[in-house]
Design an enzyme around this catalytic site. Structure first.
Site, PDB file in Angstrom:
ATOM      1  N   ASP A  14       0.944  -1.244   0.072  1.00  0.00           N
ATOM      2  CA  ASP A  14      -0.158  -0.048   0.038  1.00  0.00           C
ATOM      3  C   ASP A  14       0.927   1.401   0.059  1.00  0.00           C
ATOM      4  OD1 ASP A  14      -2.141   1.783   0.763  1.00  0.00           O
ATOM      5  OD2 ASP A  14      -1.399   1.643   2.775  1.00  0.00           O
ATOM      6  N   ASP A  16      -0.250   5.053   1.039  1.00  0.00           N
ATOM      7  CA  ASP A  16      -0.269   5.990   2.454  1.00  0.00           C
ATOM      8  C   ASP A  16      -0.043   5.122   3.606  1.00  0.00           C
ATOM      9  OD1 ASP A  16      -0.915   8.306   1.301  1.00  0.00           O
ATOM     10  OD2 ASP A  16      -2.795   7.788   0.967  1.00  0.00           O
ATOM     11  N   ARG A  23      -0.680  10.295   2.803  1.00  0.00           N
ATOM     12  CA  ARG A  23      -0.679  11.753   1.788  1.00  0.00           C
ATOM     13  C   ARG A  23       0.324  12.448   1.624  1.00  0.00           C
ATOM     14  NH1 ARG A  23      -2.116  10.966  -2.177  1.00  0.00           N
ATOM     15  NH2 ARG A  23      -2.808  12.924  -2.745  1.00  0.00           N
ATOM     16  N   ARG A 138     -11.692  18.074  -2.906  1.00  0.00           N
ATOM     17  CA  ARG A 138     -10.185  17.561  -2.968  1.00  0.00           C
ATOM     18  C   ARG A 138      -9.259  18.896  -2.913  1.00  0.00           C
ATOM     19  NH1 ARG A 138      -9.451  12.600  -2.291  1.00  0.00           N
ATOM     20  NH2 ARG A 138      -7.399  13.026  -2.476  1.00  0.00           N
ATOM     21  N   ARG A 145      -6.946  19.957   5.148  1.00  0.00           N
ATOM     22  CA  ARG A 145      -6.891  18.329   5.136  1.00  0.00           C
ATOM     23  C   ARG A 145      -6.860  17.747   6.286  1.00  0.00           C
ATOM     24  NH1 ARG A 145      -5.606  13.697   2.521  1.00  0.00           N
ATOM     25  NH2 ARG A 145      -5.798  14.476   0.453  1.00  0.00           N
ATOM     26  N   SER A 183     -11.789  11.579   2.272  1.00  0.00           N
ATOM     27  CA  SER A 183     -12.575  10.935   1.532  1.00  0.00           C
ATOM     28  C   SER A 183     -12.760   9.391   1.504  1.00  0.00           C
ATOM     29  CB  SER A 183     -11.771  11.264   0.069  1.00  0.00           C
ATOM     30  OG  SER A 183     -10.744  10.481  -0.109  1.00  0.00           O
ATOM     31  N   ASP A 185     -13.642   5.933  -1.207  1.00  0.00           N
ATOM     32  CA  ASP A 185     -13.639   5.390  -2.565  1.00  0.00           C
ATOM     33  C   ASP A 185     -14.965   4.366  -2.718  1.00  0.00           C
ATOM     34  OD1 ASP A 185     -11.315   6.363  -3.066  1.00  0.00           O
ATOM     35  OD2 ASP A 185     -10.259   4.577  -2.367  1.00  0.00           O
ATOM     36  N   TYR A 226      -5.503  -7.998   2.751  1.00  0.00           N
ATOM     37  CA  TYR A 226      -4.574  -8.297   4.002  1.00  0.00           C
ATOM     38  C   TYR A 226      -5.093  -9.753   4.506  1.00  0.00           C
ATOM     39  CZ  TYR A 226      -3.447  -8.103   8.748  1.00  0.00           C
ATOM     40  OH  TYR A 226      -3.068  -8.475  10.014  1.00  0.00           O
ATOM     41  N   ASP A 228      -6.732 -11.920   2.783  1.00  0.00           N
ATOM     42  CA  ASP A 228      -7.119 -12.960   1.663  1.00  0.00           C
ATOM     43  C   ASP A 228      -6.003 -14.173   1.818  1.00  0.00           C
ATOM     44  OD1 ASP A 228      -8.276 -12.852  -1.481  1.00  0.00           O
ATOM     45  OD2 ASP A 228      -6.603 -13.911  -1.125  1.00  0.00           O
ATOM     46  N   THR A 231      -2.356 -14.092   0.388  1.00  0.00           N
ATOM     47  CA  THR A 231      -1.081 -13.254   0.697  1.00  0.00           C
ATOM     48  C   THR A 231      -0.898 -13.436   1.896  1.00  0.00           C
ATOM     49  OG1 THR A 231      -2.826 -11.488   1.317  1.00  0.00           O
ATOM     50  CG2 THR A 231      -2.177 -11.526  -0.915  1.00  0.00           C
TER      51      THR A 231
HETATM   52  O1  M1P Z   1      -4.634   5.672  -0.750  1.00  0.00           O
HETATM   53  C1  M1P Z   1      -5.395   5.782   0.089  1.00  0.00           C
HETATM   54  C2  M1P Z   1      -6.275   6.990  -0.355  1.00  0.00           C
HETATM   55  O2  M1P Z   1      -5.815   8.170  -0.667  1.00  0.00           O
HETATM   56  C3  M1P Z   1      -6.605   9.258  -0.908  1.00  0.00           C
HETATM   57  O3  M1P Z   1      -7.348   9.594   0.305  1.00  0.00           O
HETATM   58  P1  M1P Z   1      -7.595  10.941   1.023  1.00  0.00           P
HETATM   59  O4  M1P Z   1      -7.290  11.992   0.011  1.00  0.00           O
HETATM   60  O5  M1P Z   1      -8.736  10.832   1.582  1.00  0.00           O
HETATM   61  O6  M1P Z   1      -6.384  11.071   1.967  1.00  0.00           O
HETATM   62  C4  M1P Z   1      -7.461   8.998  -2.176  1.00  0.00           C
HETATM   63  O7  M1P Z   1      -6.450   8.936  -3.211  1.00  0.00           O
HETATM   64  C5  M1P Z   1      -8.172   7.713  -1.907  1.00  0.00           C
HETATM   65  O8  M1P Z   1      -8.705   7.255  -2.951  1.00  0.00           O
HETATM   66  C6  M1P Z   1      -7.123   6.438  -1.537  1.00  0.00           C
HETATM   67  O9  M1P Z   1      -7.916   5.400  -1.296  1.00  0.00           O
END
Ligand code: M1P
Length: 252
Positions: A14, A16, A23, A138, A145, A183, A185, A226, A228, A231
């Site tokens: 992953d 973030d 971010r 966004r 943020r 946000s 998804d 994680y 599954d 993996t």
């Molecule tokens: O990679 C994790 C998430 O990163 C962003 O989330 P946020 O802007 O809320 O911090 C987005 O790109 C989200 O789609 C993604 O899952």
């Protein structure tokens, strides 16, 4: 200690909170460690919730196309191997224009009536295989943020909105996943990060596939891959933690 050869072991990461602070951009010493010590020992791939542009921003630019064997933006709904795009899913085709508009119209109306401390621009980001919905928009600053992330922890704005969407769209096969700070998804059921494994399985036979992620609890966007059975899942708290586990696996 892993005795496997590079082409027998796949490490999926992953972004973030796993390769980078949330971010934020990858730290130089982590990057050096990763490319110098891990890349020669294992096949490496990224499975992020974000789109490719955000991965470039966080992981020091387009060089990841050369550095990583696999890149799976949008949970693997876009597939990139050795720097080349080899496949892509399409949410428009899957849901159909009518359902898509019903959903988008509902979200826009909902957000127009939602009280949050600030509102900026881009409330829905339309991607290849998913929609990203952001109650404050966004186009906010880093400070805004961080402020909303803390506010949301207290007020559960995103969680409540997801509950309302689930109720309203109970007839549509959609999954809602909170992967970041501001946000969530939205994608068809099964189009979570395990989607990347479909591509891997169809083309390769790795002896071990490891996954590293931080949002591994139910509802987090790392949960499915994680847990599954295909993996070996590693829950991490930070890139520092990722490094610690890699150091153990390869006895560095
Ligand atoms: O990679 C994790 C998430 O990163 C962003 O989330 P946020 O802007 O809320 O911090 C987005 O790109 C989200 O789609 C993604 O899952």
């Amino acid at each position: 200690m892993s005795e496997l050869k590079r082409d027998e072991i796949l490490l999926l990461f992953d972004v973030d909170g796993t390769l980078t602070p949330p971010r934020n951009t990858v730290l130089p010493d982590f990057e050096e460690f990763f490319y110098k010590h891990i890349k020669p020992r294992a096949t490496i791939g990224i499975v992020g919730g974000s789109d490719l542009e955000k991965m470039f921003e966080q992981l020091n630019g387009r060089k990841i196309l050369d550095e990583f064997d696999f890149i799976f933006p949008e949970n693997g709904l876009v597939q990139i191997e050795n720097g080349q795009e080899v496949g892509k899913q399409n949410i428009i085709k899957h849901l159909g224009e009518e359902t898509l508009q019903r959903f988008i119209n509902f979200v826009l109306k909902y957000l127009s009536e939602l009280a949050v401390p600030i509102k900026r621009g881009t409330f829905i980001e339309f991607r290849n295989g998913m929609l990203n919905v952001c109650p404050i928009g966004r186009q906010c600053t880093r400070e805004e943020r961080n402020m909303f992330a803390a506010y949301d922890q207290q007020h559960q704005i995103r969680a409540k909105m997801i509950d309302d969407l689930k109720r309203e769209f109970h007839d549509v096969d959609l999954t809602y996943s909170i992967g970041g700070q501001i946000s969530f998804d939205v994608f068809p059921n099964g189009w979570d990060k395990t989607y990347s494994l479909r591509y891997i399985e169809a083309h390769y036979k790795f002896k071990e596939i490891h996954f590293f992620g931080d949002k591994t609890e139910k509802g987090g966007n790392d949960f499915e891959i994680y847990s599954d059975p295909r993996t070996i899942g590693h829950k991490v708290e930070s890139p520092h933690d990722t490094r610690r586990i890699l150091t153990e696996i390869f006895e560095l």
